[in-house]
Write a protein that holds these residues in place. Structure first.
Motif, PDB file in Angstrom:
ATOM      1  N   VAL A 189      -0.442   4.358  -6.578  1.00 61.83           N
ATOM      2  CA  VAL A 189      -0.230   3.589  -6.158  1.00 61.83           C
ATOM      3  C   VAL A 189       0.230   3.340  -3.950  1.00 61.83           C
ATOM      4  N   HIS A 190       0.022   4.392  -3.650  1.00 66.72           N
ATOM      5  CA  HIS A 190       0.383   4.664  -2.296  1.00 66.72           C
ATOM      6  C   HIS A 190      -1.520   3.808  -1.519  1.00 66.72           C
ATOM      7  N   ALA A 191      -1.878   4.172  -2.202  1.00 68.73           N
ATOM      8  CA  ALA A 191      -3.345   4.137  -2.591  1.00 68.73           C
ATOM      9  C   ALA A 191      -2.992   2.580  -1.646  1.00 68.73           C
ATOM     10  N   ASP A 192      -2.798   2.121  -3.460  1.00 63.96           N
ATOM     11  CA  ASP A 192      -2.743   0.399  -2.788  1.00 63.96           C
ATOM     12  C   ASP A 192      -2.539  -0.473  -2.166  1.00 63.96           C
ATOM     13  N   LEU A 193      -1.120  -0.202  -1.383  1.00 60.96           N
ATOM     14  CA  LEU A 193      -0.672  -0.410  -0.613  1.00 60.96           C
ATOM     15  C   LEU A 193      -1.114  -0.346   1.150  1.00 60.96           C
ATOM     16  N   VAL A 194      -1.945   0.931   0.753  1.00 60.56           N
ATOM     17  CA  VAL A 194      -2.626   1.671   2.353  1.00 60.56           C
ATOM     18  C   VAL A 194      -4.040   0.245   2.252  1.00 60.56           C
ATOM     19  N   HIS A 195      -4.792  -0.120   1.036  1.00 55.27           N
ATOM     20  CA  HIS A 195      -5.660  -0.695   0.793  1.00 55.27           C
ATOM     21  C   HIS A 195      -4.899  -2.254   1.557  1.00 55.27           C
TER      22      HIS A 195
END
Length: 219
Positions: A189-195
Motif C-alpha cells: 500500500v505504501h508503494a501505491d501511495l508513493v507511486h
C-alpha cells in the motif's frame, strides 16, 4: 451471530484482505456457488457472499464479479446495500456508465456506511473512463467520517481525483497526509501511495512547464 449487514461487511472485507495478503485468498477456500446459492441459510449465505465477492474485488476481477452477480436474486440487493455496492463495483471497475446508477442506489440505501463508500470509491478509481469520475471521487470521500481526512486510503483516492482535475497542490496535500497517516507494516500500500505522489509531481511539473511556454509565446 445475528450480525447486521454492516457488521458483516466490516468483518468480511477485512478478513478477505488479510487472507489475500497472507497468500491464503478466500477464492481458494470457497467456490462461486457459495456466493450465489440462495438456498443456504440467509445469514451464512450473506457471509459467503461478502467474503467471496471481496476476494474478487481485491483481485480486480470485475467481469467475473458481474457474471456471478447476475445469479444473485434482485431482492438481495434491496436487502443488502453492501452486496449492491459490490455489484456497482463490478460495473464501475469496467468503466460501465450504468454502474453509476447502481452506485447511487447503494449510496442511498447504505446511508453513509464507510465500508460501502470504500467499495464504491474503489470502483470509481478503477473506472478511468467513467464520466465525471474525478469529481465523484472527491465528493464520495467527503461522505466518510471526518470527510475522509483521517483515512489514508480515502485520501489516496482523493489525490487521484484531484490530479485528474488538474488540482495539483491539493492533490499533493492529500497524498502527503495519506502517507503520513498510513500505518507501518504494509509495503504494498505504501508503494501505491508513493507511486501516486510521483504521478502528481510529474503532472504538476509538466503543467507548469506548459504554462511557462504559453506565456513565452503569447503576444
Amino acid at each position: 451471530m445475528e450480525a447486521t449487514w454492516q457488521e458483516s461487511a466490516e468483518v468480511c472485507a477485512d478478513v478477505a484482505w488479510q487472507a489475500r495478503a497472507a497468500g491464503n485468498s478466500v477464492l481458494n477456500l470457497l467456490t462461486p456457488e457459495h456466493a450465489t446459492d440462495s438456498s443456504a441459510d440467509p445469514m451464512l449465505w450473506r457471509t459467503y457472499r461478502h467474503l467471496y465477492f471481496n476476494g474478487l474485488r481485491f483481485d480486480t476481477r470485475c467481469p467475473t464479479m458481474e457474471a456471478l452477480m447476475c445469479k444473485v436474486p434482485p431482492r438481495v440487493l434491496d436487502q443488502d446495500p453492501y452486496t449492491e455496492a459490490l455489484y456497482a463495483f463490478s460495473r464501475l471497475g469496467q468503466s460501465r456508465p450504468d454502474g453509476l446508477a447502481v452506485m447511487q442506489r447503494a449510496l442511498i440505501s447504505a446511508d453513509g456506511h464507510p465500508k460501502t463508500v470504500h467499495v464504491l470509491l474503489h470502483g470509481l478509481w478503477l473506472g478511468s473512463q467513467l464520466p465525471g469520475r474525478a469529481s465523484l471521487l472527491v465528493s464520495l470521500v467527503g461522505l466518510l467520517p471526518d470527510g475522509g481526512l483521517n483515512d489514508p486510503i480515502a485520501l489516496y483516492r482523493m489525490a487521484s481525483g484531484r490530479r485528474s482535475l488538474n488540482e495539483y497542490p491539493e492533490a499533493l496535500t492529500a497524498i502527503g497526509h495519506a502517507l503520513d497517516q498510513l500505518p507501518p507494516g504494509d509495503p504494498s500500500v505504501h508503494a501505491d501511495l508513493v507511486h501516486e505522489h510521483t504521478l502528481i509531481t510529474a503532472a504538476y511539473e509538466l503543467d507548469q512547464r506548459m504554462r511557462a511556454i504559453r506565456n513565452l509565446t503569447s503576444p
